[in-house]
Design an enzyme around this catalytic site. Structure first.
Site, PDB file in Angstrom:
ATOM      1  N   TYR A 493      -0.057  -8.875  -0.791  1.00 37.51           N
ATOM      2  CA  TYR A 493      -0.528  -7.727  -0.074  1.00 37.51           C
ATOM      3  C   TYR A 493      -0.578  -6.309  -0.647  1.00 37.51           C
ATOM      4  O   TYR A 493      -1.534  -5.809  -0.632  1.00 37.51           O
ATOM      5  CB  TYR A 493       0.368  -7.512   1.298  1.00 37.51           C
ATOM      6  CG  TYR A 493       0.162  -8.353   2.524  1.00 37.51           C
ATOM      7  CD1 TYR A 493      -0.427  -7.903   3.499  1.00 37.51           C
ATOM      8  CD2 TYR A 493       0.642  -9.798   2.639  1.00 37.51           C
ATOM      9  CE1 TYR A 493      -1.049  -8.550   4.572  1.00 37.51           C
ATOM     10  CE2 TYR A 493       0.437 -10.465   3.511  1.00 37.51           C
ATOM     11  CZ  TYR A 493      -0.252  -9.895   4.696  1.00 37.51           C
ATOM     12  OH  TYR A 493      -0.673 -10.871   5.856  1.00 37.51           O
ATOM     13  N   TYR A 497      -3.189  -2.936  -4.206  1.00 33.97           N
ATOM     14  CA  TYR A 497      -3.228  -1.464  -4.271  1.00 33.97           C
ATOM     15  C   TYR A 497      -2.454  -0.789  -5.494  1.00 33.97           C
ATOM     16  O   TYR A 497      -2.624   0.221  -6.003  1.00 33.97           O
ATOM     17  CB  TYR A 497      -2.177  -0.865  -3.029  1.00 33.97           C
ATOM     18  CG  TYR A 497      -2.878  -1.150  -1.579  1.00 33.97           C
ATOM     19  CD1 TYR A 497      -3.800  -0.578  -1.221  1.00 33.97           C
ATOM     20  CD2 TYR A 497      -2.558  -2.291  -0.999  1.00 33.97           C
ATOM     21  CE1 TYR A 497      -4.534  -1.119   0.028  1.00 33.97           C
ATOM     22  CE2 TYR A 497      -3.391  -2.805   0.100  1.00 33.97           C
ATOM     23  CZ  TYR A 497      -3.999  -2.185   0.584  1.00 33.97           C
ATOM     24  OH  TYR A 497      -4.852  -2.308   1.793  1.00 33.97           O
TER      25      TYR A 497
END
Length: 776
Positions: A493, A497
């Site tokens: 996840y 980022y």
């Protein structure tokens, strides 16, 4: 017929001249102003048109003057002015708002003689001038100590007075009030009232003796005011005066502060000028990218020019050492991914669940809105338009707002005894406004309450913005997703980022469409430098772990590799630590050197444990300098203090190792910094004085270390001496040298006559870099 030609038909010759003067002062706005005047004059007459023109042009400025002053960003300022002007309800209202914005830009980008849009060389010169001005002020005060104290001893100093602030709106009224106060005040010539002794009406003041401490205090007061005028936060007032003065007289300190202020103000002007969004410079402006590139070049050049040598004679440049640490983006990304992956493993062992939260700032922090649409080829694109709710906030303001939301949520977690741990990532929207991604782990029964607390604080401000046109609540401000381990891991996840905020390098996941691009369709390798520059210019910390052990312990214990086994054994033989404390330390060292963060986390007490209860903590000590001279040539003081001092005189603390503690509270220190480094300028290349095969090593001093220096003078022959004398006479009789000698004689004469008050001496006009604001 143009509006200017139509305006000539109204009023007398004097009226036309008066209007022409106004139009001449605002040449780029004259057509719009003339059109407005004609519109009013046709309906209400020439007098009403003149009143309208005087009223509307009272606060206007000429935009081209601001463009010329900031020539480097003139195009961006002009586009910003035209955009602001076009949003006005009427033309004149748009012009007024645009001129007000240009005035604010001129005030923010112009700090005295310093122009934020100039190159870095001008910034360096201005920083040197400010530091020199503070130092000159201190030297003047120190030079007047003897004169002040002599006048004090002779009773020639006037008594100290606390002058009251004169009352009155105008200058004349204030002058009359001051004269009246002076006339009514008692002085030595005023007769005392009847029955009161003469000595009872006198007030005695003790003038302070001038000293270095007083001079430093006066210097500090003026220097702090100078820093505030530049938009710089002065040094902490709680620190000693000497430390503050040392900073304010240092050109490097001014240079760092000015670079930060200039970078933030330039970037904020670019955001207001509509130059930072998905259709222009995404995440940050192109100017900030260029400034960041120049800064990296300067830093790299400096690191390449300096080397460090240890006690074993091994020499490396600072650039080579930096590549071995976390300055290397690959190493930084690998450590982050290891820590979050192993934290996830430990959380699953504990039976905890993972949540992924996104917190966004309210609309007033966003200068540009991006509306997605699909083009003819089926690709998602964004249409950007100005946000009417934007109030001029900076990304730092938005970051502080979200930090306050998180602080309130953490306080509520503590009150309710809820423990969360994980990672926080900060990244920008397309317009440079930050938002947070939180990957948190917690007990399953705590998840509903954690989500409710975060949602309530995140949506507390402006809740009306959370609903779309259909009345449906959106996730624009707060979004919560539960990590489904059947579809992917928590590291999966957050991997994108982390990669996007460091260097853009990652392993693209199979089956995930456009995994190598961000949400705006920009390749991660292109977006990462812009995000890194954005974080650098605004001073925003991109990654932070929550509720986990100190990473300093992890990094320090990994310094003790297999190569330091013998040194570690010798240290334990000398210090004799408690067996239980040593056992704990070695277990943690084994897990850290094996790269097992989950076991390290378990041995350090698990998540959400207070730092003071951790079994190992950093060992920080005060540095000592035994080679320092006891006598200070700067102050004339003799001191036996051997504490190491920093550049500004304050004590220097450093981490030397780790402190291990057992269950009984017994502590054992372990040294992890086994190398001692000496930093020096880089030695010359081979063949030019450096060590090489078959060549002697470069000397540590500037003279030959093998033989003594020969100071016997070298007498030239008669022919060479005659040529030298001839060249000297030719040089000394040249017009340039004659003029220089005459100027030196005049200056010497002025210096000799100055104490005799012969007459005023004309001072030359200051150079632009030597200009300082009044009152400093």
């Amino acid at each position: 017929m143009t509006a200017m030609e139509q305006s000539l038909a109204f009023g007398t010759h004097e009226c036309r001249q008066w209007r022409e003067a106004i139009f001449a002062s605002l040449p780029s706005l004259r057509d719009d102003l003339a059109a407005g005047f004609v519109h009013v004059a046709k309906r209400y007459g020439n007098t009403a048109g003149n009143r309208w023109l005087r009223r509307q042009t009272r606060d206007l400025i000429e935009p081209s003057r601001v463009y010329r002053r900031f020539e480097r960003i003139a195009g961006d300022l002009e586009r910003g002015f035209l955009g602001i002007r076009g949003r006005g309800k009427t033309t004149i209202e748009g012009i007024q708002v645009g001129c007000a914005w240009l005035q604010s830009v001129e005030k923010r980008l112009g700090i005295g003689a310093f122009n934020c849009s100039h190159d870095d060389d001008a910034l360096v010169r201005h920083a040197e001038a400010q530091a020199r001005a503070v130092d000159d002020t201190r030297n003047q005060l120190i030079g007047s100590i003897a004169q002040h104290n002599r006048r004090l001893r002779l009773g020639l100093l006037p008594p100290a007075r606390s002058a009251a602030t004169p009352q009155g709106e105008s200058v004349s009224a204030q002058a009359r009030a001051m004269a009246r106060a002076i006339a009514e005040a008692r002085n030595p010539l005023t007769p005392p009232p009847a029955g009161i002794p003469l000595m009872a009406v006198f007030k005695w003041y003790r003038a302070p003796v001038m000293s270095l401490a007083v001079a430093d205090e006066l210097t500090l007061r003026r220097a702090r005011a100078r820093a505030r005028q530049h938009g710089i936060v002065p040094p902490a007032p709680k620190s000693k005066t000497a430390y503050q003065v040392a900073r304010l007289t240092c050109p490097n300190w001014w240079r760092r502060k000015l670079r930060r202020v200039a970078g933030e103000r330039l970037e904020q002007v670019q955001r207001e000028a509509y130059r930072v969004h998905a259709q222009a410079g995404i995440y940050c402006s192109n100017m900030t990218i260029e400034r960041r590139r120049q800064q990296k070049v300067r830093n790299r050049t400096l690191l390449e020019a300096i080397e460090a040598i240890n006690q074993h004679g091994q020499a490396y440049t600072l650039a080579e050492l930096a590549e071995l640490g976390l300055s290397n983006p690959d190493h930084r990304r690998a450590e982050l991914m290891l820590r979050i992956s192993d934290t996830e493993s430990e959380s699953r062992r504990l039976g905890h669940i993972g949540m992924f939260y996104t917190i966004t700032a309210p609309s007033r922090f966003h200068p540009v809105n991006a509306n997605p649409y699909t083009d003819r080829k089926g690709r998602e694109r964004f249409h950007c338009r100005r946000n009417p709710k934007y109030d001029g906030s900076t990304p730092r303001d938005a970051q502080q707002h979200i930090q306050q939301v998180w602080a309130r949520a953490r306080a509520q977690f503590a009150r309710e005894g809820i423990g969360v741990y994980g990672l926080r990532v900060v990244e920008p929207h397309h317009d440079g406004t930050p938002h947070w991604h939180l990957e948190l782990f917690m007990a399953p029964d705590a998840e509903p309450r954690v989500t409710e607390i975060l949602r309530s604080y995140a949506e507390d401000e402006s809740p009306e913005e959370l609903f779309d046109g259909r009345g449906q609540k959106t996730t624009a401000r707060f979004d919560a997703k539960k990590i489904d381990y059947s579809r992917g891991t928590a590291a999966g996840y957050i991997a994108k980022y982390i990669s996007k905020n460091i260097n853009g390098e990652q392993f693209n996941r199979t089956g995930v469409e456009n995994d190598g691009e961000d949400r705006y369709g920009v390749d991660l390798n292109s977006a990462a430098p812009r995000i890194e520059a954005w974080a650098a210019v605004w001073g925003i910390r991109q990654f932070q772990f929550v509720g986990l052990p100190s990473v300093t312990v992890w990094r320090e214990v990994r310094r003790l590799t297999e190569r330091q086994e013998q040194q570690l054994a010798d240290w334990e033989a000398a210090t004799r630590p408690a067996p239980t404390a040593a056992e704990r330390f070695h277990a943690i060292r084994q897990a850290a050197n094996a790269g097992q963060w989950d076991i390290f986390l378990r041995l350090m007490g698990g998540p959400n444990r207070p730092r003071k209860e951790r079994p190992v903590r950093p060992w920080t000590v005060q540095r000592m300098d035994t080679d320092r001279d006891e006598f200070s040539h700067a102050t004339g003081e003799v001191t036996s203090d051997i504490q190491a001092r920093g550049r500004y005189g304050d004590p220097v603390s450093a981490t030397w190792g780790l402190v291990a503690c057992d269950h009984k509270g017994r502590e054992a220190e372990y040294l992890t910094r086994v190398y001692r480094w000496e930093v020096r300028p880089k030695q010359r290349a081979a063949g030019a004085g450096s060590s090489g095969p078959g060549a002697a090593g470069a000397p540590w001093t500037c003279v030959n270390n093998c033989t003594g220096a020969d100071f016997t003078p070298n007498e030239p022959d008669e022919k060479t001496l005659a040529e030298q004398v001839s060249r000297y006479r030719e040089w000394i009789t040249s017009p340039e040298m004659v003029a220089a000698l005459e100027a030196a004689e005049i200056e010497a004469e002025l210096v000799r006559n100055a104490p005799l008050n012969v007459g005023p001496v004309a001072h030359p006009e200051p150079e632009p870099d030597e200009f300082f604001p009044d009152g400093l």
